[in-house]
Design an enzyme around this catalytic site. Structure first.
Site, PDB file in Angstrom:
ATOM      1  N   ARG A  52     -33.507  66.282 -45.394  1.00 54.18           N
ATOM      2  CA  ARG A  52     -33.112  64.947 -44.969  1.00 54.18           C
ATOM      3  C   ARG A  52     -31.655  64.966 -44.541  1.00 54.18           C
ATOM      4  O   ARG A  52     -30.857  65.778 -45.002  1.00 54.18           O
ATOM      5  CB  ARG A  52     -33.347  63.936 -46.088  1.00 54.18           C
ATOM      6  N   ARG A  81     -26.395  56.082 -43.233  1.00 55.03           N
ATOM      7  CA  ARG A  81     -26.214  54.797 -43.929  1.00 55.03           C
ATOM      8  C   ARG A  81     -26.020  53.688 -42.909  1.00 55.03           C
ATOM      9  O   ARG A  81     -25.142  53.801 -42.061  1.00 55.03           O
ATOM     10  CB  ARG A  81     -24.984  54.869 -44.823  1.00 55.03           C
ATOM     11  N   ARG A 101     -24.882  83.123 -49.470  1.00 50.92           N
ATOM     12  CA  ARG A 101     -23.766  82.919 -48.559  1.00 50.92           C
ATOM     13  C   ARG A 101     -22.498  82.914 -49.388  1.00 50.92           C
ATOM     14  O   ARG A 101     -22.508  82.522 -50.553  1.00 50.92           O
ATOM     15  CB  ARG A 101     -23.888  81.577 -47.837  1.00 50.92           C
ATOM     16  N   GLU A 106     -11.648  76.745 -44.664  1.00 52.65           N
ATOM     17  CA  GLU A 106     -12.854  77.336 -45.247  1.00 52.65           C
ATOM     18  C   GLU A 106     -13.736  77.924 -44.152  1.00 52.65           C
ATOM     19  O   GLU A 106     -14.024  77.266 -43.164  1.00 52.65           O
ATOM     20  CB  GLU A 106     -13.598  76.233 -46.015  1.00 52.65           C
ATOM     21  N   ARG A 160     -14.097  73.577 -42.512  1.00 52.55           N
ATOM     22  CA  ARG A 160     -13.361  72.429 -43.037  1.00 52.55           C
ATOM     23  C   ARG A 160     -11.940  72.837 -43.394  1.00 52.55           C
ATOM     24  O   ARG A 160     -11.653  74.027 -43.565  1.00 52.55           O
ATOM     25  CB  ARG A 160     -13.955  71.873 -44.331  1.00 52.55           C
ATOM     26  N   TYR A 174     -28.524  76.402 -56.447  1.00 47.16           N
ATOM     27  CA  TYR A 174     -27.269  75.669 -56.369  1.00 47.16           C
ATOM     28  C   TYR A 174     -27.275  74.585 -57.436  1.00 47.16           C
ATOM     29  O   TYR A 174     -28.210  73.794 -57.531  1.00 47.16           O
ATOM     30  CB  TYR A 174     -27.053  75.032 -54.983  1.00 47.16           C
ATOM     31  N   ASP A 212     -24.711  71.543 -59.070  1.00 46.54           N
ATOM     32  CA  ASP A 212     -23.429  70.870 -59.209  1.00 46.54           C
ATOM     33  C   ASP A 212     -22.980  71.010 -60.660  1.00 46.54           C
ATOM     34  O   ASP A 212     -23.789  71.311 -61.545  1.00 46.54           O
ATOM     35  CB  ASP A 212     -23.574  69.384 -58.850  1.00 46.54           C
TER      36      ASP A 212
HETATM   37  P1  FAD Z   1     -20.157  79.959 -62.563  1.00 44.62           P
HETATM   38  O1  FAD Z   1     -19.104  78.934 -62.555  1.00 44.62           O
HETATM   39  O2  FAD Z   1     -20.321  80.792 -61.350  1.00 44.62           O
HETATM   40  O3  FAD Z   1     -19.874  80.922 -63.802  1.00 44.62           O
HETATM   41  C1  FAD Z   1     -20.518  82.169 -63.967  1.00 44.62           C
HETATM   42  C2  FAD Z   1     -19.524  83.126 -64.577  1.00 44.62           C
HETATM   43  O4  FAD Z   1     -20.200  84.350 -64.920  1.00 44.62           O
HETATM   44  C3  FAD Z   1     -18.396  83.515 -63.633  1.00 44.62           C
HETATM   45  O5  FAD Z   1     -17.152  83.190 -64.196  1.00 44.62           O
HETATM   46  C4  FAD Z   1     -18.577  85.030 -63.466  1.00 44.62           C
HETATM   47  O6  FAD Z   1     -17.345  85.725 -63.352  1.00 44.62           O
HETATM   48  C5  FAD Z   1     -19.302  85.403 -64.735  1.00 44.62           C
HETATM   49  N1  FAD Z   1     -20.033  86.670 -64.614  1.00 44.62           N
HETATM   50  C6  FAD Z   1     -20.901  87.014 -63.641  1.00 44.62           C
HETATM   51  N2  FAD Z   1     -21.326  88.281 -63.844  1.00 44.62           N
HETATM   52  C7  FAD Z   1     -20.718  88.718 -64.965  1.00 44.62           C
HETATM   53  C8  FAD Z   1     -20.735  89.967 -65.662  1.00 44.62           C
HETATM   54  N3  FAD Z   1     -21.464  91.000 -65.236  1.00 44.62           N
HETATM   55  N4  FAD Z   1     -19.977  90.102 -66.777  1.00 44.62           N
HETATM   56  C9  FAD Z   1     -19.212  89.057 -67.207  1.00 44.62           C
HETATM   57  N5  FAD Z   1     -19.154  87.874 -66.578  1.00 44.62           N
HETATM   58  C10 FAD Z   1     -19.895  87.711 -65.470  1.00 44.62           C
HETATM   59  N6  FAD Z   1     -20.029  71.270 -58.226  1.00 44.62           N
HETATM   60  C11 FAD Z   1     -19.731  69.948 -58.288  1.00 44.62           C
HETATM   61  O7  FAD Z   1     -20.190  69.263 -59.198  1.00 44.62           O
HETATM   62  N7  FAD Z   1     -18.896  69.378 -57.354  1.00 44.62           N
HETATM   63  C12 FAD Z   1     -18.352  70.096 -56.337  1.00 44.62           C
HETATM   64  O8  FAD Z   1     -17.615  69.560 -55.502  1.00 44.62           O
HETATM   65  C13 FAD Z   1     -18.665  71.479 -56.248  1.00 44.62           C
HETATM   66  N8  FAD Z   1     -18.164  72.224 -55.249  1.00 44.62           N
HETATM   67  C14 FAD Z   1     -18.504  73.536 -55.170  1.00 44.62           C
HETATM   68  C15 FAD Z   1     -17.991  74.289 -54.135  1.00 44.62           C
HETATM   69  C16 FAD Z   1     -18.330  75.632 -54.013  1.00 44.62           C
HETATM   70  C17 FAD Z   1     -17.767  76.432 -52.883  1.00 44.62           C
HETATM   71  C18 FAD Z   1     -19.218  76.219 -54.946  1.00 44.62           C
HETATM   72  C19 FAD Z   1     -19.636  77.650 -54.819  1.00 44.62           C
HETATM   73  C20 FAD Z   1     -19.717  75.477 -55.995  1.00 44.62           C
HETATM   74  C21 FAD Z   1     -19.363  74.129 -56.113  1.00 44.62           C
HETATM   75  N9  FAD Z   1     -19.835  73.358 -57.165  1.00 44.62           N
HETATM   76  C22 FAD Z   1     -19.526  72.038 -57.235  1.00 44.62           C
HETATM   77  C23 FAD Z   1     -20.737  73.943 -58.178  1.00 44.62           C
HETATM   78  C24 FAD Z   1     -20.021  74.454 -59.417  1.00 44.62           C
HETATM   79  O9  FAD Z   1     -19.121  75.471 -59.077  1.00 44.62           O
HETATM   80  C25 FAD Z   1     -21.127  74.965 -60.358  1.00 44.62           C
HETATM   81  O10 FAD Z   1     -21.850  73.880 -60.844  1.00 44.62           O
HETATM   82  C26 FAD Z   1     -20.632  75.720 -61.521  1.00 44.62           C
HETATM   83  O11 FAD Z   1     -19.882  76.819 -61.070  1.00 44.62           O
HETATM   84  C27 FAD Z   1     -21.816  76.213 -62.316  1.00 44.62           C
HETATM   85  O12 FAD Z   1     -21.377  76.886 -63.432  1.00 44.62           O
HETATM   86  P2  FAD Z   1     -22.068  78.218 -63.896  1.00 44.62           P
HETATM   87  O13 FAD Z   1     -21.527  78.441 -65.277  1.00 44.62           O
HETATM   88  O14 FAD Z   1     -23.519  78.167 -63.718  1.00 44.62           O
HETATM   89  O15 FAD Z   1     -21.580  79.353 -62.869  1.00 44.62           O
HETATM   90 NA    NA Z   2     -17.324  70.783 -53.217  1.00 43.55          NA
END
Ligand code: FAD
Ligand code: NA
Length: 382
Positions: free
Chosen positions: A174, A178, A257, A311, A288, A359, A361
């Site tokens: 989608r 708005r 990506r 970016e 952006r 993905y 948030d």
């Molecule tokens: P992560 O934050 O990726 O944490 C995983 C961790 O595991 C990392 O620190 C990594 O180093 C570690 N790890 C991986 N492999 C190993 C290993 N072998 N040994 C030890 N450690 C390891 N969310 C929003 O709500 N609002 C936003 O505006 C937003 N913008 C974003 C923009 C981008 C570009 C991206 C990529 C994400 C965005 N997000 C946003 C999403 C947000 O980053 C995620 O929700 C969040 O990172 C999820 O947390 P996580 O713990 O699952 O993963």
């Molecule tokens: Na963002």
């Protein structure tokens, strides 16, 4: 004695660690291969300007989940920041998401909601009811050719480095339009930025006598004491790294990506007047520009310098940071195969965006971690 090992100090891992320590009284050891906690939500102060920069792309917190909102407010307060995004197309600035303001500016019109809706419906009827065969047709089918070509086509091509005619229609299900002038980017109940920054928030989550954090420690490095070889089968593990890496890519690599960021300090007080400006045109290489001072208008930042970040988007190689799942048919088959392997790995709980290849948030990662504690981990220790 460690009761639980958490691999990854991102929001999923920190939420699990905090709950298991506070609510269940466990000794939790959190490791991360990076030199900082917080995963992709980490931010740091740019030293020349004092401006907080989100190191892995702009992070805006928003949620409609009461439980998550109550939970995060235990560690930080949030500002009243409201996110808005603008888009520069052919030398003219438009508000996003596409709304009545965008439509009337684009068509040089003064349409009300009903007339605008009728116009878009007419433009979107170009395919005459035929099922879209690719992303290009899907875009036209959703919002009509003029708006699709201006704001979506080339932007998507830049994000995917692929002609949208070669991309599956399913990438976009989608495209919200708005029929009001509301250009708030998020429509969640709660929205804001952590008052004293992301890192202060994330550090408070880990600040518990029963939580130990070990940075610069890779789970797959057998020379360190909390490696996969050393702990799996001995202590329960919550793993938030890439699921394919855990199994040595035995079912093939999942594709992602990644983003490249070019950060620059400029000798002006304000570069673009807003936090995020999209560049949807093909002749601009980036997607952006973020200007970080605008995320915190309440802070006392210098008035003669600013930090911007351009970016760029591309497919990730094995050594790049994985950011967004590509999710092709091959990826989905491989993910199904990894899920079967996950079933056969008792005592290891896969979570977070990398561990589940989706993905998420921030609020979704936190909500998923809270339910993992409720439904799976809590029971293990009670
Ligand atoms: P992560 O934050 O990726 O944490 C995983 C961790 O595991 C990392 O620190 C990594 O180093 C570690 N790890 C991986 N492999 C190993 C290993 N072998 N040994 C030890 N450690 C390891 N969310 C929003 O709500 N609002 C936003 O505006 C937003 N913008 C974003 C923009 C981008 C570009 C991206 C990529 C994400 C965005 N997000 C946003 C999403 C947000 O980053 C995620 O929700 C969040 O990172 C999820 O947390 P996580 O713990 O699952 O993963
Ligand atoms: Na963002």
């Amino acid at each position: 004695m460690t009761d639980l090992v958490v691999v990854g100090a991102g929001l999923f891992g920190l939420t699990v660690a905090e709950r298991m320590a506070t609510q269940h009284g466990l000794e939790v050891l959190v490791i991360d291969r990076r030199s900082h906690i917080g995963g992709n939500a980490y931010s740091a102060v740019e030293p020349e300007t004092g401006i907080e920069v989100h190191q892995y792309g702009a992070h805006l917190f928003h949620t409609s989940n009461e439980r998550v909102w109550e939970y995060v407010n235990r560690f930080t307060r949030f500002t009243s920041y409201v996110h808005r995004v603008y888009s520069t197309h052919r030398g003219e600035v438009y508000p996003l998401p596409i709304n009545l303001g965008t439509i009337n500016q684009f068509f040089r019109s003064a349409l009300g909601p009903a007339a605008a809706r009728a116009l878009i419906r007419e433009q979107a009827a170009e395919l005459g009811g035929r099922t879209p065969r690719n992303l290009d047709e899907q875009g036209v089918n959703l919002i009509g050719r003029p708006l699709y070509e201006a704001f979506v086509r080339d932007y998507t091509a830049k994000q995917w480095q692929t002609d949208p005619r070669e991309l599956p229609a399913s990438i976009i299900s989608r495209l919200p339009v708005r029929y009001t002038y509301d250009n708030r980017y998020f429509s969640d109940t709660y929205e804001g930025l952590p008052v004293d920054g992301y890192t202060a928030w994330l550090e408070r989550m880990a600040d518990h006598p029963k939580i130990t954090v070990r940075l610069a420690t890779d789970f797959f490095d057998p020379s360190q004491p909390v490696s996969k070889q050393a702990v799996v089968g001995q202590v329960p593990v919550v793993y938030t790294g890439p699921v394919d890496r855990y199994f040595d890519h035995s079912e093939g690599e999942l594709s992602w990506r990644t983003l490249d960021f070019e950060q620059e300090v400029l000798a002006v007080g304000d570069f673009q007047g807003t936090s995020v400006m999209n560049y949807p045109d093909a002749d601009v290489p980036y997607t952006r520009i973020h200007e970080f001072r605008h995320f915190h208008p309440e802070r006392d930042y210098p008035d003669d310098r600013t930090v911007i970040m351009r970016e760029f988007s591309r497919f990730a190689g094995r050594s790049d940071e994985p950011y967004y799942p590509v999710n092709t048919a091959t990826d989905r088959d491989r993910l199904a195969a990894y899920r079967r392997l996950v079933e056969g790995e008792p005592g290891v709980f896969f979570g977070g965006r990398l561990g589940t290849y989706q993905y998420l948030d921030m609020h979704m990662a936190i909500a998923a971690a809270l339910s993992t504690v409720d439904n799976r981990l809590g029971a293990l220790f009670s």
